[in-house]
Design a protein around this motif. Structure first.
Motif, PDB file in Angstrom:
ATOM      1  N   PHE A 570       0.836  -1.018  -0.072  1.00 14.96           N
ATOM      2  CA  PHE A 570       0.110   0.082   0.140  1.00 14.96           C
ATOM      3  C   PHE A 570       0.851   1.212  -0.120  1.00 14.96           C
ATOM      4  CE2 PHE A 570      -2.986  -3.151   1.478  1.00 14.96           C
ATOM      5  CZ  PHE A 570      -4.397  -2.685   1.002  1.00 14.96           C
ATOM      6  N   VAL A 571       0.810   2.383  -0.881  1.00 15.15           N
ATOM      7  CA  VAL A 571       1.283   3.566  -0.941  1.00 15.15           C
ATOM      8  C   VAL A 571       0.270   4.545  -0.768  1.00 15.15           C
ATOM      9  CG1 VAL A 571       3.011   4.665  -2.358  1.00 15.15           C
ATOM     10  CG2 VAL A 571       2.805   2.459  -2.673  1.00 15.15           C
ATOM     11  N   VAL A 572       0.586   5.270   0.235  1.00 11.19           N
ATOM     12  CA  VAL A 572      -0.307   6.438   0.744  1.00 11.19           C
ATOM     13  C   VAL A 572       0.824   7.619   0.382  1.00 11.19           C
ATOM     14  CG1 VAL A 572      -1.444   7.448   2.603  1.00 11.19           C
ATOM     15  CG2 VAL A 572      -1.375   4.950   2.687  1.00 11.19           C
ATOM     16  N   THR A 573       0.258   8.406  -0.337  1.00  8.35           N
ATOM     17  CA  THR A 573       0.966   9.834  -0.799  1.00  8.35           C
ATOM     18  C   THR A 573       0.163  10.917  -0.293  1.00  8.35           C
ATOM     19  OG1 THR A 573       1.662   8.783  -2.835  1.00  8.35           O
ATOM     20  CG2 THR A 573       1.806  11.060  -2.595  1.00  8.35           C
ATOM     21  N   LEU A 574       0.711  11.776   0.442  1.00  9.19           N
ATOM     22  CA  LEU A 574       0.115  12.769   1.104  1.00  9.19           C
ATOM     23  C   LEU A 574       0.735  14.070   0.911  1.00  9.19           C
ATOM     24  CD1 LEU A 574      -0.263  11.298   4.719  1.00  9.19           C
ATOM     25  CD2 LEU A 574      -2.331  11.687   3.406  1.00  9.19           C
ATOM     26  N   PRO A 575      -0.119  15.219   0.667  1.00  5.83           N
ATOM     27  CA  PRO A 575       0.672  16.654   0.603  1.00  5.83           C
ATOM     28  C   PRO A 575       1.085  17.208   1.897  1.00  5.83           C
ATOM     29  CG  PRO A 575      -1.759  16.663   0.784  1.00  5.83           C
ATOM     30  CD  PRO A 575      -1.477  15.442   0.913  1.00  5.83           C
ATOM     31  N   VAL A 576       2.278  17.670   1.597  1.00  6.99           N
ATOM     32  CA  VAL A 576       3.077  18.404   2.581  1.00  6.99           C
ATOM     33  C   VAL A 576       2.302  19.514   3.560  1.00  6.99           C
ATOM     34  CG1 VAL A 576       5.027  19.842   3.352  1.00  6.99           C
ATOM     35  CG2 VAL A 576       5.460  17.815   1.757  1.00  6.99           C
ATOM     36  N   GLN A 577       1.677  20.180   2.553  1.00  8.48           N
ATOM     37  CA  GLN A 577       0.702  21.329   3.055  1.00  8.48           C
ATOM     38  C   GLN A 577      -0.777  21.077   2.813  1.00  8.48           C
ATOM     39  OE1 GLN A 577       1.583  23.954   5.081  1.00  8.48           O
ATOM     40  NE2 GLN A 577       3.512  23.510   4.813  1.00  8.48           N
ATOM     41  N   ARG A 578      -1.552  20.837   3.653  1.00  8.55           N
ATOM     42  CA  ARG A 578      -2.914  20.572   3.328  1.00  8.55           C
ATOM     43  C   ARG A 578      -3.740  21.587   2.955  1.00  8.55           C
ATOM     44  NH1 ARG A 578      -8.187  20.221   6.166  1.00  8.55           N
ATOM     45  NH2 ARG A 578      -9.151  18.478   5.779  1.00  8.55           N
ATOM     46  N   ARG A 579      -4.334  21.257   1.961  1.00  6.16           N
ATOM     47  CA  ARG A 579      -5.420  22.473   1.194  1.00  6.16           C
ATOM     48  C   ARG A 579      -6.525  22.761   1.986  1.00  6.16           C
ATOM     49  NH1 ARG A 579      -4.540  20.808  -5.060  1.00  6.16           N
ATOM     50  NH2 ARG A 579      -2.216  21.075  -5.180  1.00  6.16           N
ATOM     51  N   GLU A 580      -6.971  23.910   2.382  1.00  7.42           N
ATOM     52  CA  GLU A 580      -8.361  24.274   3.011  1.00  7.42           C
ATOM     53  C   GLU A 580      -9.292  23.759   1.978  1.00  7.42           C
ATOM     54  OE1 GLU A 580      -8.686  24.703   6.079  1.00  7.42           O
ATOM     55  OE2 GLU A 580      -6.432  24.891   6.296  1.00  7.42           O
ATOM     56  N   GLU A 581     -10.384  23.195   2.233  1.00  2.71           N
ATOM     57  CA  GLU A 581     -11.417  22.841   1.480  1.00  2.71           C
ATOM     58  C   GLU A 581     -12.482  24.143   1.585  1.00  2.71           C
ATOM     59  OE1 GLU A 581     -13.325  19.633   2.909  1.00  2.71           O
ATOM     60  OE2 GLU A 581     -11.447  18.160   2.416  1.00  2.71           O
TER      61      GLU A 581
END
Length: 581
Positions: A570-581
């Motif tokens: 399993f490869v989980v790719t996450l952004p360094v900076q979370r974008r506000e919804e």
């Protein structure tokens, strides 16, 4: 072989088109599958009934109306042509009969008996009227007294001839075509005149039957039409293309008498349906007939009907395809909406359960921390008192007992702290997260199981791994779900590799690989679907579905690579900076 594989592939695509995922019982419980099947079948049948019924009705009505119009269209020209030809024949006969009447009434019997006088009259008739073959004067005994023509018929007796009796009886007569003394097809026009003493004489003219052929040939009929003349007994007075030579019997029944032109459908002796237009020629034994077989006349209609039926079939196929596709799409959307609704309800239930567990864990931790604090305080006080007394009896022995107490209390504090950190899940909070520390915290909940089952966990974190901005509690849940699946997949003594590395400057990838049983190619397509599970007895089918939803909510992606007997990654790719919804 390749064609067979291609056909199987097409059949597979058709099956997937006609049998969506909600059709089979493997994808849905039996009752749910029946529900969607019934919804799809009822939708298809209703749409097809509404759309195809008017189309079929319209096509049937069009075929019926077109056929009536076509039959009327082909009958009218036949009727018109027969009427025009009838008038031409009647005019021809009446003109010659009138000429003979004029001659017989304008000349006495003695004058017409003179050969020279009759020859002059015959010459004028041929010049001004045409068609005459010969002419002769016949007395009341039926003997031909004078004759002008190519045959030596002077002195011949016609007393036994049918035309002679008819002329005596009616005053004039147009005979059937017959052979007679000439042995050549001809017909006779004869007129009668009475003398003052009550005796009578007849002026008779002969015409070759070919004159009818020429007359009929001058009229424009269809190339496929058979135009001919018969008498009232059905004997051909002209040759017929489909019925035979002159003086033979026609294959068609003689139509009933009518004083006007008629068009009827009849059947010939060979059983072929035939359209016949006919007209009785006035004051003659002749019946003009125009015959044409139905298959010839209706050729254009058959083509038109075939085109209408092809249009109907193509339209029905297209409508059926669109109805099937539309109904499938509609029911699939309903199915997906039901799945999403059920997933949301289960997520709410799961969230409530986790919140309850969090509150319970917080209460338990609080209740444990209070006695632990007292134990820590008392143990510390005991240690301090022993340290103040230099001559405390068995000081070393007591210190060796107090230190493990303080160490155990500190370990309990660490465990309750981690439990509170994982359970504190209700309020979403974005914070700075070091991925290596987060993964180690999650692994702390599984260290006992890994130790008991002798599972090797190998950690590999890149040196340039940067912290990310995300929700700690949700990420803990993501990695705990994946690791739980990995622990369930590997056997005792198995291996799990966990690595984290940057992907560019904007993303961080965490890879969790096990050497367990793996996932089949068929199942790997469905592992993120709600309620799909390979753990038949204790799986809910929501773990990876919720995990997939959380990762997407956090702006990341999750991928899976697996093969049966080789393990899963399993490869989980996450952004360094979370974008506000």
């Amino acid at each position: 072989m390749n064609q067979g594989k291609g056909l199987l592939a097409k059949l597979g695509r058709l099956q997937r088109f006609l049998l969506p995922p909600w059709w089979t019982e493997e994808e849905e419980p039996h009752k749910m599958s029946l529900r969607y099947r019934w919804l799809w079948v009822s939708g298809v049948l209703s749409a097809l009934l509404v759309s195809l019924t008017p189309l079929v009705a319209m096509t049937v009505i069009n075929i019926y109306e077109y056929q009536k119009a076509f039959e009327a269209e082909i009958q009218f020209p036949v009727q018109r042509q027969v009427s025009n030809t009838r008038r031409s024949i009647e005019f021809f006969l009446e003109e010659r009969r009138a000429a003979l009447n004029f001659i017989i009434h304008d000349n006495t019997f003695e004058a017409l008996s003179e050969q020279e006088r009759l020859t002059g009259i015959f010459k004028n008739m041929k010049e001004f009227f045409g068609g005459f073959v010969d002419v002769g004067l016949i007395d009341s005994q039926g003997i031909q007294r004078s004759y002008v023509g190519p045959y030596g018929l002077k002195g011949r007796s016609y007393e036994q001839q049918v035309w002679f009796d008819e002329t005596v009886l009616r005053g004039s007569n147009v005979s059937d075509v017959f052979l007679g003394y000439r042995k050549f097809p001809h017909f006779v026009i004869a007129v009668k005149n009475e003398k003052r003493d009550g005796d009578f004489y007849i002026l008779r003219a002969t015409f070759n039957a070919e004159i009818f052929d020429n007359l009929l040939a001058s009229i424009e009929f269809r190339p496929s039409s058979d135009v001919f003349i018969v008498n009232r007994a059905g004997v051909l007075q002209t040759p017929s293309r489909s019925n035979g030579p002159i003086l033979s019997m026609t294959q068609l029944p003689v139509p009933p008498y009518s004083d006007r032109t008629e068009v009827r459908d009849v059947v010939d002796r060979d059983g072929h349906p035939t359209l016949v237009g006919y007209a009785y020629i006035k004051d003659s034994p002749f019946v003009l007939m125009v015959a044409e077989r139905h298959e010839t006349l209706m050729k254009d209609w058959i083509t038109l009907r075939r085109n209408l039926l092809i249009f109907l079939i193509v339209s029905m196929v297209l409508i059926t395809v669109f109805v099937l596709a539309g109904s499938r799409n509609m029911v699939t959307r309903i199915w997906e909406a039901d799945l999403k609704r059920a997933s949301v309800l289960h997520q709410i239930e799961y969230t409530n359960k986790m919140a309850s567990i969090g509150r319970l864990a917080a209460g338990v931790a609080h209740e444990i921390n209070n006695p632990m604090a007292i134990i820590n305080e008392k143990a510390g006080l005991m240690k301090d008192l022993m340290m103040l007394e230099e001559e405390f009896p068995k000081k070393e022995k007591f210190l060796s007992l107090v230190d493990p107490i303080l160490t155990s209390v500190d370990r309990c504090r660490t465990i309750t702290h981690r439990l509170l950190g994982f359970a504190k899940r209700m309020d979403v909070r974005v914070e700075t997260i070091h991925m290596d520390l987060l993964i180690r915290e999650v692994l702390s909940f599984l260290e006992k199981e890994s130790s008991y089952r002798n599972i090797t966990i190998h950690l590999s974190f890149a040196d340039d791994l940067v912290p990310i901005q995300s929700d700690r509690g949700q990420l803990q849940q993501v990695f705990l779900n994946i690791l739980n699946n990995a622990f369930a997949a590997v056997k005792d003594g198995g291996r799990i590799d966990i690595s984290a590395e940057p992907r560019g400057i904007e993303k961080v990838a965490v890879t969790i690989t096990d050497n367990g049983v793996g996932i089949s190619e068929e199942n790997i397509k469905h592992i993120f679907e709600p309620f799909f599970t390979t753990k038949e007895k204790y799986g809910t089918g929501l773990g990876l579905s919720i995990t997939h939803g959380i990762v997407e909510k956090l702006g990341g992606q999750i991928e899976v690579r697996s093969a049966l007997g080789e393990g899963t990654s399993f490869v989980v790719t996450l952004p360094v900076q979370r974008r506000e919804e």
